[in-house]
Scaffold this active site. Structure first.
Site, PDB file in Angstrom:
ATOM      1  N   THR A  18       0.810  -1.235   0.000  1.00  0.00           N
ATOM      2  CA  THR A  18       0.000   0.000   0.000  1.00  0.00           C
ATOM      3  C   THR A  18       0.839   1.279   0.000  1.00  0.00           C
ATOM      4  OG1 THR A  18      -0.193   0.028   2.409  1.00  0.00           O
ATOM      5  CG2 THR A  18      -1.910  -1.180   1.202  1.00  0.00           C
ATOM      6  N   TRP A  19       2.095   1.166  -0.420  1.00  0.00           N
ATOM      7  CA  TRP A  19       2.925   2.376  -0.525  1.00  0.00           C
ATOM      8  C   TRP A  19       2.319   3.303  -1.584  1.00  0.00           C
ATOM      9  CZ3 TRP A  19       8.595   2.454  -2.768  1.00  0.00           C
ATOM     10  CH2 TRP A  19       9.193   3.690  -2.457  1.00  0.00           C
ATOM     11  N   ASP A  48       0.197  -4.790   3.842  1.00  0.00           N
ATOM     12  CA  ASP A  48       1.511  -4.253   4.220  1.00  0.00           C
ATOM     13  C   ASP A  48       1.495  -2.731   4.154  1.00  0.00           C
ATOM     14  OD1 ASP A  48       4.643  -4.908   4.427  1.00  0.00           O
ATOM     15  OD2 ASP A  48       4.403  -3.261   2.990  1.00  0.00           O
ATOM     16  N   TYR A  53       4.746   5.608   4.823  1.00  0.00           N
ATOM     17  CA  TYR A  53       3.974   5.732   3.589  1.00  0.00           C
ATOM     18  C   TYR A  53       2.995   6.910   3.667  1.00  0.00           C
ATOM     19  CZ  TYR A  53       5.825   1.027   2.633  1.00  0.00           C
ATOM     20  OH  TYR A  53       6.652  -0.053   2.431  1.00  0.00           O
ATOM     21  N   TYR A 192       9.276  -7.532  -1.774  1.00  0.00           N
ATOM     22  CA  TYR A 192       8.549  -6.320  -2.180  1.00  0.00           C
ATOM     23  C   TYR A 192       8.898  -5.906  -3.609  1.00  0.00           C
ATOM     24  CZ  TYR A 192      12.546  -3.211  -0.691  1.00  0.00           C
ATOM     25  OH  TYR A 192      13.758  -2.572  -0.526  1.00  0.00           O
TER      26      TYR A 192
END
Ligand SMILES: NC(=O)c1ccc[n+]([C@@H]2O[C@H](COP(=O)([O-])OP(=O)(O)OC[C@H]3O[C@@H](n4cnc5c(N)ncnc54)[C@H](OP(=O)(O)O)[C@@H]3O)[C@@H](O)[C@H]2O)c1
Length: 281
Positions: A18-19, A48, A53, A192
């Site tokens: 969810t960055w 995540d 973020y 990631y």
């Protein structure tokens, strides 16, 4: 969705990264919120995020999305900055994350990357918040093999459940020693940026992948994700901010490769044959 063992429990083969989510206008945030809920409704069981973020905006978005869901049905991962890695600052970072996430515990709390705080202090801080019931377990991120060994040598260091590193077809360094070491130590691996991050800045898509995707009637993104997932012990956490992308990514979990296809990919994106410095984003 296919299940894997992750953090010593069953989990979906992909989680949701969810960055850069929760940072847009109302319409974009609403689309992202619906995407998270679509994932939870259709079998995604790991989310995540990190305090970094969007300065908490990703956590705030997740906090809104998960209301009404049974908290025990999914694992929530967040991370704290290395300059918040002392016991006092871990506690205050965690309190703020839990407030934004509107929940009373995290399944995993990770040191985002290594900083100047001695690891022993960080372990003590994590043990304290774990004992208080605010986190179920803890882990690290962007740790190289030497960092993992050092952590493991410290009192309580072997309680580390996961390490989250960059992993995609163009960044394979972790295959050489990190993955085997984590497997031996029963520490879950989270990979990631399976697509090389937003805009694909960290991954060059070579013609071979485009051709192979065409032959397999899948998209190149699906091929990239399926390649990461060919090893069933890895949790990949693609970021998908639209339901369309998320559906594609969930379908990619079932794509299989022949030995010849994998060999062809290896010829263009070689396996590491020695230890290389960990790549990070
Ligand atoms: N621990 C760390 O230091 C660290 C570092 C980086 C990332 N992470 C975590 O890993 C997650 C994933 O990495 P990432 O966000 O860097 O990048 P990524 O997942 O490699 O790529 C995300 C990009 O791919 C696009 N995309 C996703 N699915 C697609 C599909 N099926 N077809 C076409 N495009 C697609 C996304 O677009 P849309 O947004 O439009 O869907 C976005 O532009 C992060 O969100 C974060 O949770 C952790």
């Amino acid at each position: 969705m296919r299940q894997i063992t992750f953090n010593q429990q069953n989990a979906s083969a992909i989680g949701l990264g969810t960055w850069r989510m929760g940072e847009g206008n109302n319409a974009k945030n609403e689309e992202e919120l619906k995407t998270i809920q679509y994932g939870l409704d259709h079998g995604i069981t790991v989310l995540d995020t990190a305090e970094m973020y969007g300065d908490g905006k990703s956590e705030t978005l997740i906090g809104k999305a998960i209301q009404g869901y049974n908290r025990d049905d999914f694992q929530l991962i967040s991370k704290f900055y290395p300059n918040h890695a002392t016991p006092e600052l871990i506690k205050s970072s965690l309190e703020n994350s839990l407030k934004r996430l509107k929940t009373d515990y995290l399944d995993l709390y990770l040191l985002h990357w290594r900083g100047a705080t001695p690891l022993a202090e960080t372990i003590a801080g994590l043990q304290a918040v774990q004992k208080a019931g605010y986190i179920k377990n803890w882990g690290v991120s962007n740790f190289d093999i030497a960092d993992l060994k050092e952590l493991d040598s410290l009192a309580g260091g072997n309680e580390c459940r996961v390490n989250e590193d960059l992993y995609n077809v163009a960044s394979r360094g972790i295959e050489y020693s990190i993955l085997p070491w984590q497997k031996e130590h029963k520490m879950s691996f989270i990979g990631y940026s399976p697509f090389g991050s937003d805009g694909g800045d960290f991954l060059t898509i070579k013609p071979i992948l485009i051709e192979m995707a065409k032959q397999k009637h899948v998209t190149v993104y699906q091929l990239l994700l399926a390649w990461v997932l060919r090893n069933h012990n890895i949790l990949s956490i693609p970021k998908s901010s639209t339901i369309e992308h998320l559906k594609d990514n969930m379908a990619a979990v079932d794509i299989k490769f022949t030995a010849d296809e994998l060999k062809l990919i290896d010829s263009e994106y070689p396996k590491p044959n020695k230890n290389t410095q960990l790549e990070v984003i």
